[in-house]
Design a protein around this motif. Structure first.
Motif, mmCIF file in Angstrom:
data_model
loop_
_atom_site.group_PDB
_atom_site.id
_atom_site.type_symbol
_atom_site.label_atom_id
_atom_site.label_comp_id
_atom_site.label_asym_id
_atom_site.label_seq_id
_atom_site.Cartn_x
_atom_site.Cartn_y
_atom_site.Cartn_z
ATOM 1 N N GLY A 171 12.284 31.999 4.395
ATOM 2 C CA GLY A 171 13.627 31.407 4.470
ATOM 3 C C GLY A 171 13.619 29.962 4.004
ATOM 4 N N PHE A 176 13.297 29.814 0.307
ATOM 5 C CA PHE A 176 14.554 30.218 -0.333
ATOM 6 C C PHE A 176 15.531 29.039 -0.336
ATOM 7 N N GLU A 177 15.616 28.374 0.812
ATOM 8 C CA GLU A 177 16.514 27.209 0.904
ATOM 9 C C GLU A 177 16.091 26.109 -0.054
ATOM 10 N N GLY A 198 29.333 43.431 6.639
ATOM 11 C CA GLY A 198 29.097 42.401 5.619
ATOM 12 C C GLY A 198 27.679 41.876 5.596
ATOM 13 N N PHE A 214 23.486 42.620 5.627
ATOM 14 C CA PHE A 214 22.497 43.653 5.295
ATOM 15 C C PHE A 214 21.108 43.340 5.853
ATOM 16 N N HIS A 215 20.991 42.291 6.619
ATOM 17 C CA HIS A 215 19.673 41.948 7.181
ATOM 18 C C HIS A 215 19.348 42.911 8.327
ATOM 19 N N ASP A 216 18.192 43.571 8.241
ATOM 20 C CA ASP A 216 17.918 44.535 9.319
ATOM 21 C C ASP A 216 16.542 44.404 9.968
ATOM 22 N N ILE A 217 15.750 43.419 9.563
ATOM 23 C CA ILE A 217 14.390 43.339 10.110
ATOM 24 C C ILE A 217 14.431 42.986 11.605
ATOM 25 N N GLY A 218 15.212 41.967 11.943
ATOM 26 C CA GLY A 218 15.334 41.575 13.350
ATOM 27 C C GLY A 218 15.961 42.687 14.177
ATOM 28 N N SER A 238 23.701 42.536 15.730
ATOM 29 C CA SER A 238 22.876 41.504 15.109
ATOM 30 C C SER A 238 23.634 40.913 13.919
ATOM 31 N N ILE A 267 23.925 35.939 9.109
ATOM 32 C CA ILE A 267 24.633 34.987 8.238
ATOM 33 C C ILE A 267 25.800 34.403 9.032
ATOM 34 N N THR A 268 26.014 33.119 8.882
ATOM 35 C CA THR A 268 27.090 32.478 9.663
ATOM 36 C C THR A 268 28.446 33.140 9.374
ATOM 37 N N ALA A 283 19.518 34.981 14.191
ATOM 38 C CA ALA A 283 19.106 33.585 14.037
ATOM 39 C C ALA A 283 20.229 32.535 14.130
ATOM 40 N N ALA A 333 20.530 37.003 23.153
ATOM 41 C CA ALA A 333 19.070 36.847 23.187
ATOM 42 C C ALA A 333 18.592 36.254 21.881
ATOM 43 N N ASP A 357 15.362 36.512 20.836
ATOM 44 C CA ASP A 357 14.328 37.337 20.207
ATOM 45 C C ASP A 357 14.320 38.736 20.825
ATOM 46 N N ALA A 358 13.451 39.580 20.277
ATOM 47 C CA ALA A 358 13.494 40.989 20.658
ATOM 48 C C ALA A 358 13.094 41.219 22.117
HETATM 49 CO CO1 B1M Z 1 18.874 36.538 3.603
HETATM 50 N N1 B1M Z 1 19.551 34.902 4.383
HETATM 51 N N2 B1M Z 1 20.420 36.626 2.413
HETATM 52 N N3 B1M Z 1 18.003 38.082 2.853
HETATM 53 N N4 B1M Z 1 17.356 36.058 4.603
HETATM 54 C C1 B1M Z 1 18.822 34.342 5.515
HETATM 55 C C2 B1M Z 1 19.374 34.881 6.834
HETATM 56 C C3 B1M Z 1 19.072 32.787 5.319
HETATM 57 C C4 B1M Z 1 18.986 31.979 6.628
HETATM 58 C C5 B1M Z 1 18.095 32.263 4.239
HETATM 59 C C6 B1M Z 1 18.257 30.781 4.005
HETATM 60 O O1 B1M Z 1 19.151 30.372 3.307
HETATM 61 N N5 B1M Z 1 17.411 29.975 4.610
HETATM 62 C C7 B1M Z 1 20.504 32.793 4.675
HETATM 63 C C8 B1M Z 1 21.700 32.714 5.642
HETATM 64 C C9 B1M Z 1 22.311 31.306 5.655
HETATM 65 C C10 B1M Z 1 23.468 31.195 6.580
HETATM 66 O O2 B1M Z 1 24.190 32.048 6.919
HETATM 67 N N6 B1M Z 1 23.679 30.012 7.021
HETATM 68 C C11 B1M Z 1 20.471 34.088 3.897
HETATM 69 C C12 B1M Z 1 21.316 34.368 2.780
HETATM 70 C C13 B1M Z 1 22.205 33.224 2.338
HETATM 71 C C14 B1M Z 1 21.326 35.606 2.138
HETATM 72 C C15 B1M Z 1 22.218 36.042 0.978
HETATM 73 C C16 B1M Z 1 23.685 35.624 1.074
HETATM 74 C C17 B1M Z 1 21.546 35.515 -0.320
HETATM 75 C C18 B1M Z 1 22.341 35.755 -1.573
HETATM 76 O O3 B1M Z 1 22.646 36.859 -1.923
HETATM 77 N N7 B1M Z 1 22.652 34.671 -2.249
HETATM 78 C C19 B1M Z 1 22.061 37.578 1.023
HETATM 79 C C20 B1M Z 1 23.099 38.222 1.959
HETATM 80 C C21 B1M Z 1 23.132 39.715 1.870
HETATM 81 C C22 B1M Z 1 23.991 40.291 2.965
HETATM 82 O O4 B1M Z 1 23.493 40.552 4.039
HETATM 83 N N8 B1M Z 1 25.276 40.455 2.710
HETATM 84 C C23 B1M Z 1 20.708 37.718 1.624
HETATM 85 C C24 B1M Z 1 19.846 38.787 1.381
HETATM 86 C C25 B1M Z 1 18.578 38.924 1.915
HETATM 87 C C26 B1M Z 1 17.604 40.022 1.510
HETATM 88 C C27 B1M Z 1 18.299 41.391 1.298
HETATM 89 C C28 B1M Z 1 16.910 39.621 0.242
HETATM 90 C C29 B1M Z 1 16.568 39.969 2.699
HETATM 91 C C30 B1M Z 1 16.910 40.955 3.857
HETATM 92 C C31 B1M Z 1 16.080 42.221 3.829
HETATM 93 C C32 B1M Z 1 16.241 43.019 5.096
HETATM 94 O O5 B1M Z 1 16.636 42.547 6.147
HETATM 95 N N9 B1M Z 1 15.947 44.284 4.956
HETATM 96 C C33 B1M Z 1 16.779 38.565 3.237
HETATM 97 C C34 B1M Z 1 15.850 37.900 4.079
HETATM 98 C C35 B1M Z 1 14.497 38.564 4.253
HETATM 99 C C36 B1M Z 1 16.153 36.671 4.715
HETATM 100 C C37 B1M Z 1 15.226 35.772 5.572
HETATM 101 C C38 B1M Z 1 14.278 35.089 4.604
HETATM 102 C C39 B1M Z 1 14.416 36.433 6.664
HETATM 103 C C40 B1M Z 1 15.229 37.228 7.690
HETATM 104 C C41 B1M Z 1 14.271 37.992 8.583
HETATM 105 O O6 B1M Z 1 14.065 39.178 8.389
HETATM 106 N N10 B1M Z 1 13.601 37.299 9.529
HETATM 107 C C42 B1M Z 1 16.274 34.780 6.221
HETATM 108 C C43 B1M Z 1 15.706 33.399 6.494
HETATM 109 C C44 B1M Z 1 15.346 33.190 7.963
HETATM 110 O O7 B1M Z 1 15.729 33.927 8.834
HETATM 111 N N11 B1M Z 1 14.662 32.118 8.205
HETATM 112 C C45 B1M Z 1 17.470 34.947 5.361
HETATM 113 C C46 B1M Z 1 12.574 37.895 10.422
HETATM 114 C C47 B1M Z 1 13.258 38.560 11.631
HETATM 115 C C48 B1M Z 1 12.200 39.146 12.556
HETATM 116 O O8 B1M Z 1 13.958 37.542 12.316
HETATM 117 O O9 B1M Z 1 16.219 38.557 11.748
HETATM 118 O O10 B1M Z 1 16.034 36.280 12.872
HETATM 119 P P1 B1M Z 1 15.520 37.644 12.668
HETATM 120 O O11 B1M Z 1 15.506 38.412 14.094
HETATM 121 C C49 B1M Z 1 14.974 37.820 15.266
HETATM 122 C C50 B1M Z 1 16.021 37.041 16.079
HETATM 123 O O12 B1M Z 1 17.054 36.480 15.299
HETATM 124 C C51 B1M Z 1 16.478 38.020 17.102
HETATM 125 O O13 B1M Z 1 15.324 38.812 17.350
HETATM 126 C C52 B1M Z 1 14.602 38.998 16.141
HETATM 127 C C53 B1M Z 1 13.141 39.148 16.437
HETATM 128 O O14 B1M Z 1 12.638 38.226 17.328
HETATM 129 N N12 B1M Z 1 17.575 38.933 16.819
HETATM 130 C C54 B1M Z 1 18.254 39.488 17.862
HETATM 131 C C55 B1M Z 1 18.046 39.447 15.682
HETATM 132 N N13 B1M Z 1 19.024 40.313 15.924
HETATM 133 C C56 B1M Z 1 19.170 40.362 17.264
HETATM 134 C C57 B1M Z 1 20.052 41.117 18.069
HETATM 135 C C58 B1M Z 1 19.959 40.951 19.451
HETATM 136 C C59 B1M Z 1 19.055 40.057 20.011
HETATM 137 C C60 B1M Z 1 18.181 39.328 19.244
HETATM 138 O O15 B1M Z 1 20.743 41.619 20.295
HETATM 139 C C61 B1M Z 1 21.565 42.630 19.834
#
Ligand code: B1M
Length: 224
Positions: A50, A53-54, A99, A101-105, A147, A150-151, A180, A196, A198-199
């Motif tokens: 992330g 990417f930023e 809207g 598509f992030h699904d890893i978390g 989950s 994106i803001t 996040a 929450a 985290d997971a």
């Molecule tokens: Co995207 N992306 N992305 N992305 N991506 C972010 C989120 C971003 C922060 C990157 C950045 O700019 N630094 C940014 C969002 C900025 C914002 O909103 N302010 C961003 C952007 C801008 C975008 C696009 C718009 C880029 C573009 O097209 N120009 C686009 C949007 C597409 C869409 O969804 N409409 C996009 C696309 C993608 C990919 C498809 C390439 C890919 C996603 C692949 C996939 O998920 N299958 C991707 C990825 C990989 C990321 C980053 C790099 C990593 C996300 C991730 O998987 N983290 C991310 C940067 C970052 O997060 N630092 C970023 C690992 C995961 C384990 O953590 O998902 O946070 P996370 O989950 C945690 C907690 O948040 C929590 O528990 C989890 C585990 O501990 N949690 C929950 C999550 N859901 C929960 C639900 C709960 C409780 C806890 O209860 C129900």
């Protein structure tokens, strides 16, 4: 950081999904706890993706291959992160909001909930608000877990809660939110029951909100 965790970290950064699979297996054999492999190797790597990417050093293709490598590692860890309990602790409809598509978390949260005995209905990504509602009516889900990464997609959570109210289902279902960009303040503003970061906290929050519900039912002898 142990050297195998460093390798996993760089495998994810470089999108090496086959090598990450091998290295996660090695880390498990070395006796490193699954949650340490996940938090200190894999999740740290995604945070760095992330940041890159930023900073304009990574683009969508790099994020995609990193995500694929992360998912490959998660598959290996799945049996170690989960434990089976005999009776479902509750029924949960989980999904990434409209809207988004992030699904890893979300997948990680799902894995941990299943491992803690919840029955989980995974609605996937880009979920229509109505789909959450129909899982409550069709599958008797008692928690909706949403989950958002994106803001701009966070308000979709509010839409679901409003729809629950309009359809008269709000009293019978709890809402758990995470992702996040979310904060406790946001969760309170939209009227979610749990939040929450985290997971593993998602699991304790889910258990907590269900036991609150049970207590209210007993206290007032009402059918929620
Ligand atoms: Co995207 N992306 N992305 N992305 N991506 C972010 C989120 C971003 C922060 C990157 C950045 O700019 N630094 C940014 C969002 C900025 C914002 O909103 N302010 C961003 C952007 C801008 C975008 C696009 C718009 C880029 C573009 O097209 N120009 C686009 C949007 C597409 C869409 O969804 N409409 C996009 C696309 C993608 C990919 C498809 C390439 C890919 C996603 C692949 C996939 O998920 N299958 C991707 C990825 C990989 C990321 C980053 C790099 C990593 C996300 C991730 O998987 N983290 C991310 C940067 C970052 O997060 N630092 C970023 C690992 C995961 C384990 O953590 O998902 O946070 P996370 O989950 C945690 C907690 O948040 C929590 O528990 C989890 C585990 O501990 N949690 C929950 C999550 N859901 C929960 C639900 C709960 C409780 C806890 O209860 C129900």
């Amino acid at each position: 950081m142990e050297s195998i965790l460093k390798q996993i970290y760089s495998n994810i950064l470089n999108g090496q999904h086959k090598t990450v699979t091998e290295n996660v297996k090695i880390a498990v054999l070395e006796g490193i706890p699954a949650n340490k492999i996940m938090n200190d190797g894999m999740i740290l790597a995604m945070a760095e993706v992330g940041r890159l990417f930023e900073a304009g050093e990574y683009y969508i293709p790099e994020m995609l291959v990193a995500a694929r490598a992360m998912q490959a590692g998660m598959e290996v860890l799945k049996p170690y992160l989960t434990s089976s309990e005999a009776h479902p602790a509750g029924r949960i409809a989980i999904g990434t909001v409209k809207g988004d598509f992030h699904d890893i978390g979300k997948n990680l949260v799902k894995m941990m909930l299943e491992g803690s005995g919840f029955e989980v209905f995974d609605l996937g990504v880009d979920v229509d608000p109505e789909a959450f509602i129909s899982t409550v009516t069709n599958q008797q889900a008692n928690i909706i877990a949403m989950s958002a990464l994106i803001t701009t997609t966070m308000p979709a959570m509010h839409t679901v809660i409003n729809l629950l109210k309009i359809s008269g289902l709000r009293p019978q279902v709890k809402v758990l939110v995470g992702g996040a960009p979310l904060t406790q303040e946001f969760a309170d503003q939209i009227g979610a029951d749990g939040f929450a970061t985290d997971a593993s906290r998602a699991v304790s929050s889910a258990k907590g909100i269900l036991s609150e519900r049970a207590n209210t039912q007993t206290k007032y002898n009402i059918d929620l």
